[in-house]
Motif scaffolding. Structure first.
Motif, PDB file in Angstrom:
ATOM      1  N   UNK A  12       0.807  -1.220   0.000  1.00 17.96           N
ATOM      2  CA  UNK A  12       0.000   0.000   0.000  1.00 17.96           C
ATOM      3  C   UNK A  12       0.836   1.264   0.000  1.00 17.96           C
ATOM      4  N   UNK A  13       2.037   1.189   0.587  1.00 23.53           N
ATOM      5  CA  UNK A  13       2.860   2.390   0.703  1.00 23.53           C
ATOM      6  C   UNK A  13       2.419   3.325   1.812  1.00 23.53           C
ATOM      7  N   UNK A  14       1.438   2.922   2.616  1.00 20.90           N
ATOM      8  CA  UNK A  14       0.927   3.752   3.703  1.00 20.90           C
ATOM      9  C   UNK A  14       1.825   3.590   4.921  1.00 20.90           C
ATOM     10  N   UNK A  15       2.314   4.683   5.443  1.00 18.97           N
ATOM     11  CA  UNK A  15       3.150   4.655   6.652  1.00 18.97           C
ATOM     12  C   UNK A  15       2.973   5.964   7.405  1.00 18.97           C
ATOM     13  N   UNK A  16       2.667   5.908   8.691  1.00 19.39           N
ATOM     14  CA  UNK A  16       2.397   4.695   9.473  1.00 19.39           C
ATOM     15  C   UNK A  16       1.057   4.085   9.098  1.00 19.39           C
ATOM     16  N   UNK A  17       0.895   2.807   9.396  1.00 15.65           N
ATOM     17  CA  UNK A  17      -0.288   2.094   8.915  1.00 15.65           C
ATOM     18  C   UNK A  17      -1.560   2.544   9.624  1.00 15.65           C
ATOM     19  N   UNK A  18      -1.439   3.277  10.730  1.00 20.45           N
ATOM     20  CA  UNK A  18      -2.641   3.760  11.414  1.00 20.45           C
ATOM     21  C   UNK A  18      -3.388   4.796  10.577  1.00 20.45           C
ATOM     22  N   UNK A  19      -2.751   5.298   9.509  1.00 25.57           N
ATOM     23  CA  UNK A  19      -3.396   6.260   8.618  1.00 25.57           C
ATOM     24  C   UNK A  19      -4.201   5.570   7.518  1.00 25.57           C
ATOM     25  N   UNK A  20      -4.229   4.258   7.522  1.00 27.31           N
ATOM     26  CA  UNK A  20      -4.906   3.516   6.456  1.00 27.31           C
ATOM     27  C   UNK A  20      -6.400   3.810   6.441  1.00 27.31           C
ATOM     28  N   UNK A  27      -7.661  -1.930  -1.465  1.00 31.35           N
ATOM     29  CA  UNK A  27      -6.654  -1.972  -2.523  1.00 31.35           C
ATOM     30  C   UNK A  27      -5.539  -2.951  -2.175  1.00 31.35           C
ATOM     31  N   UNK A  28      -5.219  -3.032  -0.889  1.00 29.20           N
ATOM     32  CA  UNK A  28      -4.174  -3.961  -0.452  1.00 29.20           C
ATOM     33  C   UNK A  28      -4.556  -5.404  -0.763  1.00 29.20           C
ATOM     34  N   UNK A  29      -5.774  -5.810  -0.429  1.00 33.90           N
ATOM     35  CA  UNK A  29      -6.164  -7.201  -0.668  1.00 33.90           C
ATOM     36  C   UNK A  29      -6.222  -7.514  -2.162  1.00 33.90           C
ATOM     37  N   UNK A  30      -6.558  -6.521  -2.975  1.00 35.68           N
ATOM     38  CA  UNK A  30      -6.606  -6.753  -4.417  1.00 35.68           C
ATOM     39  C   UNK A  30      -5.204  -6.897  -5.005  1.00 35.68           C
ATOM     40  N   UNK A  67      -7.316  -7.570  13.683  1.00 35.74           N
ATOM     41  CA  UNK A  67      -7.136  -7.732  15.116  1.00 35.74           C
ATOM     42  C   UNK A  67      -6.201  -6.695  15.705  1.00 35.74           C
ATOM     43  N   UNK A  68      -5.131  -6.358  14.959  1.00 37.15           N
ATOM     44  CA  UNK A  68      -4.184  -5.357  15.445  1.00 37.15           C
ATOM     45  C   UNK A  68      -4.844  -3.987  15.572  1.00 37.15           C
ATOM     46  N   UNK A  69      -5.645  -3.607  14.582  1.00 40.09           N
ATOM     47  CA  UNK A  69      -6.341  -2.314  14.625  1.00 40.09           C
ATOM     48  C   UNK A  69      -7.404  -2.307  15.713  1.00 40.09           C
TER      49      UNK A  69
END
Length: 215
Positions: A12-20, A27-30, A67-69
């Motif tokens: 995804x290129x998203x960092x930090x991932x809490x901004x997802x 898009x990540x799963x695709x 689960x992490x989120x």
């Protein structure tokens, strides 16, 4: 979960991932389904990989990330780690709940048939002559329904003989103690390769070494 986080960051290129956002998650799963199985590391001498990551693997990543989120989601009820993380750093929603997940295709359940067992016994006797402990171990797996670690770690001290019955005490998953019974013929097979070692299948590796040394 660390593997899932790493995959999400790379794809995804998203960092930090809490901004997802939910769009990032979808898009990540695709995009993850298009990755080759050796996408993390490719050895220069390895064969070209054509298979892509399975939907089951992607689903495991989704579950781990969800689960992490959820653990840092202030609206997650008792699942949230309140008191560990400062309140201002907690999330107010979980983006992994706000899009449609992929569903892996259901695998056909394979049933073990008696002919399969006989063919495997024949394979040991013809292809691995002299490795009698392997054949006996296979029989014990069938009679015990135990896990590999349980059968491989059996000791002679676990044996209980009651009149003409032969039982082995064992410890299964989550420390559960139970026993299983084996026929007299299987017990007699075990005695043919008994050694001074306390382990029932101590002779197995010796037989395999002897087979490779002579064959």
């Amino acid at each position: 979960v660390l593997q899932a986080v790493d995959a999400f960051k790379r794809v995804s290129g998203v960092a930090p991932i809490c901004l997802a956002t939910p769009d990032d998650c979808e898009r990540f799963q695709t995009e993850a389904l298009k990755l080759l199985r050796n996408w993390r590391s490719q050895h220069p001498k390895s064969r070209p990989e054509t298979r892509t990551i399975s939907a089951a693997t992607v689903k495991k990543w989704l579950l781990s990330l969800h689960g992490a989120f959820e653990r840092v989601n202030d609206n997650a009820g008792r699942k949230c780690v309140r008191g560990v993380v400062p309140p201002e750093r907690l999330l107010t929603s979980n983006p992994w709940q706000r899009f449609t997940w992929i569903e892996p295709p259901k695998k056909k359940i394979e049933h073990f048939q008696s002919d399969d067992l006989l063919n495997l016994l024949h394979h040991f006797r013809t292809t691995w002559p002299g490795v009698t402990a392997a054949e006996a171990m296979l029989k014990l797996y069938v009679w015990s329904w135990a896990r590999r670690e349980q059968v491989a770690a059996l000791r002679w001290s676990d044996l209980r003989i009651v009149e003409d019955e032969f039982h082995f005490d064992t410890v299964g998953k989550r420390g559960k103690e139970w026993w299983f019974r084996v026929p007299k013929s299987v017990y007699e097979d075990l005695l043919t390769f008994k050694t001074e070692s306390p382990y029932v299948f101590a002779k197995l590796m010796d037989q395999i070494r002897e087979f490779h040394a002579t064959e």
